[in-house]
Write an enzyme that holds these catalytic residues in place. Structure first.
Site, short mmCIF file in Angstrom:
data_model
loop_
_atom_site.label_atom_id
_atom_site.label_comp_id
_atom_site.label_asym_id
_atom_site.label_seq_id
_atom_site.Cartn_x
_atom_site.Cartn_y
_atom_site.Cartn_z
N GLU A 58 0.87 -1.16 0.00
CA GLU A 58 0.00 0.00 0.00
C GLU A 58 0.92 1.22 0.00
OE1 GLU A 58 -2.72 0.35 3.31
OE2 GLU A 58 -3.42 2.27 2.53
N ARG A 283 5.48 -12.78 9.79
CA ARG A 283 6.18 -11.57 9.38
C ARG A 283 7.54 -11.48 10.06
NH1 ARG A 283 4.17 -6.40 9.89
NH2 ARG A 283 2.29 -7.10 8.86
N LYS A 293 4.67 0.77 9.66
CA LYS A 293 4.78 2.00 8.88
C LYS A 293 4.22 3.20 9.63
CE LYS A 293 3.15 0.18 4.95
NZ LYS A 293 2.66 0.05 3.57
P1 ATP Z 1 3.12 -2.39 8.22
O1 ATP Z 1 2.38 -3.42 9.04
O2 ATP Z 1 4.57 -2.32 8.48
O3 ATP Z 1 2.49 -1.05 8.29
P2 ATP Z 1 1.76 -3.33 5.95
O4 ATP Z 1 1.57 -4.78 6.03
O5 ATP Z 1 0.59 -2.50 6.33
O6 ATP Z 1 3.05 -2.92 6.73
P3 ATP Z 1 1.71 -3.32 3.13
O7 ATP Z 1 2.08 -2.24 2.20
O8 ATP Z 1 0.30 -3.73 3.21
O9 ATP Z 1 2.24 -2.88 4.53
O10 ATP Z 1 2.63 -4.57 2.89
C1 ATP Z 1 2.90 -5.12 1.64
C2 ATP Z 1 3.29 -6.55 1.81
O11 ATP Z 1 4.41 -6.68 2.66
C3 ATP Z 1 2.18 -7.35 2.43
O12 ATP Z 1 1.98 -8.50 1.64
C4 ATP Z 1 2.67 -7.70 3.79
O13 ATP Z 1 2.22 -8.96 4.16
C5 ATP Z 1 4.18 -7.67 3.62
N1 ATP Z 1 4.82 -7.31 4.87
C6 ATP Z 1 4.62 -6.19 5.59
N2 ATP Z 1 5.35 -6.21 6.72
C7 ATP Z 1 6.04 -7.37 6.71
C8 ATP Z 1 6.98 -7.97 7.60
N3 ATP Z 1 7.35 -7.38 8.75
N4 ATP Z 1 7.50 -9.17 7.27
C9 ATP Z 1 7.13 -9.76 6.11
N5 ATP Z 1 6.27 -9.26 5.25
C10 ATP Z 1 5.71 -8.07 5.52
MG MG Z 2 -1.11 -3.82 5.16
#
Ligand code: ATP
Ligand code: MG
Length: 585
Positions: A58, A283, A293
């Site tokens: 995102e 994760r 984020k």
């Molecule tokens: P955050 O939780 O850090 O705000 P998010 O999951 O909201 O991150 P996205 O942009 O939705 O951020 O993430 C894109 C992809 O990255 C998703 O498929 C998510 O599963 C993966 N992802 C995010 N954080 C991690 C992590 N710590 N380890 C592995 N994969 C991750």
């Molecule tokens: Mg997300």
């Protein structure tokens, strides 16, 4: 809990990787459970032998090292199984998203080495399709327009132990729903006044199935679709559809989406459209690091750091500015592996990965960070000589370079002690040391200013030791780095340390993570003296300052007139020692 175990596993994995006899990926046995699933699917011909993965960020922030894990995983699968990999923006929320984030994400994914070929995709390009699907569900009586405000929807959702309550709008007729949805789309209603909800089951044990919201009204411009839409799809409505539209085979996501899978399945089943397989993995969590984020944004907005690419940030852009390489990050991601169980990876593993890569590839230089002047009293005043220095002892092809030696030099201030213990092998009155690639010198006298501060050392050198060895076989234990005062240039050097001073900055109920910021995470040294060949260094060069650590040219502030170098990582892990001491207390 499972932490020490996983660390043990991590260490084991490091060993395996370093052992050339360990099996390479793809040499028969799948290396993780996701690969095992894919290999089984390839065997049984599910998806006609296709493997198609994606990374779906995102654009509401910069990517971090957790995202790198997901990128390496998804891209690695596509690469290794002759599949395809999409970079797809999950850009369904105009309020938090921006072009700046889109551009930074593209740059970071490319830098990591993942190749999406011509498949740079945006969920916002499917908005029409999503809307058609929503109309389909309304026509089937599987979705309805609800007038409850957001708080009321939340309140009537129930809890884990109590069922939810049906919305009074749940039984609107298909005609009325179609009419209201159309008017929502046309902009007749204010923000938050109506939603479109799936009509599933308010008593479902899975809260996600209790008539989730599919669309909400938000009168906001979107970075891609502009003002075309004033209703925007919710993540859970859009996400499964995106994967379906793109014919993704293995839709890999983190564990928190396990409970959402039944909902994605429900949408796709009701629409009778193509169905990818969702696979969840744990994760990445890193010690001494914040990974959300939203929290990283707070560090940026509240000025705790110098932007998303501050070299102390766990963002890809921060790591890049810090001097991390894509190779190191990819190796790290390979090693931590993929599991179903949450754990915390020791940040020392990440540091190990960059040391290992830079040890092989970085060019060695001499740089004096806290200079102390040395005058070689028996060295001719008008003499200059060029000595040969090895660029990289780990790589013969890196060759040698010339380093100028003169009568006046700088050495590191903390390489001198006026009163030295017996086992002090560096400079002290009367002690002899080796200057790297140069001569043995002996300290004769320390000169002080009126405040008693040492401002200069008077030393003598032994001309017979040129190159660093003595013909009479006499040994010295200490070898110091140095620069010629006349030839050295001034630079600013920034020493970074961990941004947080506790392993779990996010794990304290009474205190927020900002209370654990390490006050010594950045130290700026202004008058460092660097050997002349470093003047040609540019952003992206891999550099070691001998005895100090790995460094890089700062991409943000360094200029020809005012060079700035960042310390990527020290040569050894000093935190391991500190932690050991704390444990022993
Ligand atoms: P955050 O939780 O850090 O705000 P998010 O999951 O909201 O991150 P996205 O942009 O939705 O951020 O993430 C894109 C992809 O990255 C998703 O498929 C998510 O599963 C993966 N992802 C995010 N954080 C991690 C992590 N710590 N380890 C592995 N994969 C991750
Ligand atoms: Mg997300």
């Amino acid at each position: 809990m499972s932490r020490s175990n996983s660390e043990k596993d991590d260490r084991k994995r490091i060993k395996e990787k370093e052992n050339p006899e360990a099996p390479a990926p793809n040499s028969g046995k799948p290396t993780n459970f996701i690969r095992a699933i894919i290999e089984e699917d390839l065997k049984t011909g599910k998806y006609d032998g296709r493997v198609h993965t994606r990374f779906p960020p995102e654009p509401n922030g910069y990517l971090h090292i957790g995202h790198a894990k997901s990128i390496c995983l998804n891209y690695g699968l596509a690469r290794d199984y002759n599949g395809k990999f999409n970079l797809r923006f999950d850009d369904t929320n105009p309020i938090k998203e921006s072009e700046e984030y889109v551009n930074s994400i593209i740059e970071d994914v490319r830098w990591l080495g993942a190749d999406w070929e011509n498949r740079l995709l945006f969920a916002s390009n499917y908005f029409d399709k999503f809307y058609e699907y929503a109309v389909d569900l309304v026509k089937k009586g599987k979705a309805y327009v609800c007038d409850l405000p957001p708080e009321k929807i939340r309140e009537t959702r129930g809890t884990l132990t109590e069922p939810g309550v049906d919305s009074p709008y749940r039984n609107r007729s298909v005609e009325e729903n179609l009419d209201l949805l159309d008017r929502m789309r046309r902009g007749e209603f204010p923000d938050g006044s109506k939603t479109l909800r799936a009509k599933i089951d308010m008593a479902s044990p899975n809260v996600n199935m209790r008539d989730p919201v599919m669309y909400r009204i938000v009168h906001a411009s979107h970075h891609n679709t502009g003002d075309k839409w004033c209703i925007y799809p919710m993540y859970d409505w859009a996400h499964g559809l995106e994967d379906s539209i793109e014919n993704i085979t293995h839709s890999i996501c983190t564990l928190e989406f396990e409970d959402h899978r039944p909902l994605y399945d429900w949408f796709l089943d009701e629409l009778e459209v193509y169905h990818p397989q969702q696979i969840e993995f744990a994760r990445l969590n890193l010690s001494y690091t914040i990974m959300s984020k939203r929290k990283l944004l707070k560090l940026v907005q509240d000025g705790y750091v110098d932007g998303w690419d501050d070299p102390r940030m766990p963002t890809i852009s921060g790591l890049r500015r810090r001097g991390y390489t894509p190779v190191a990050i990819r190796n790290f991601c390979d090693r931590i592996g993929v599991a179903k169980r949450e754990s915390i990876v020791d940040v020392a593993m990440l540091e190990h990965a960059i040391r290992e890569d830079l040890n092989k590839r970085a060019t060695r230089f001499m740089a004096v960070l806290n200079p102390l002047k040395v005058v070689i009293t028996n060295y001719p005043e008008d003499q200059d000589e060029l000595l040969d220095a090895i660029n990289n002892p780990e790589d013969e092809t890196a060759g040698t370079r010339k380093v100028p030696f003169t009568r006046v030099l700088y050495v590191e201030r903390n390489d001198f002690r006026e009163e030295a213990p017996k086992k002090w092998y560096r400079l002290a009155p009367g002690r002899e040391v080796r200057l790297r690639y140069a001569y043995y010198i002996t300290c004769q006298e320390a000169i002080k200013d009126e405040n008693g501060e040492i401002v200069e050392l008077r030393c003598t050198y032994d001309p017979a030791t040129r190159g660093g060895d003595s013909p009479d076989g006499r040994k010295v234990r200490g070898t110091l780095h140095w620069v010629s005062a006349k030839h050295a240039f001034d630079a600013e050097v920034r020493l970074y340390d961990r941004l947080f001073n506790v392993p779990d900055p996010d794990g304290h109920k009474e205190k927020g993570f900002t209370e654990f910021i390490n006050p010594d995470s950045l130290q700026i040294l202004k008058n460092c003296k660097l050997e002349p060949s470093l003047a040609a260094a540019k952003t992206g060069d891999l550099i070691q300052f001998e005895r100090q650590g790995y460094f890089c040219v700062d991409s943000k502030y360094s200029t020809l007139e005012h060079p700035v170098f960042n310390r990527t990582v020290t040569l050894r892990d000093s935190w391991a020692k500190i932690e050991q001491k704390m444990k022993n207390k």
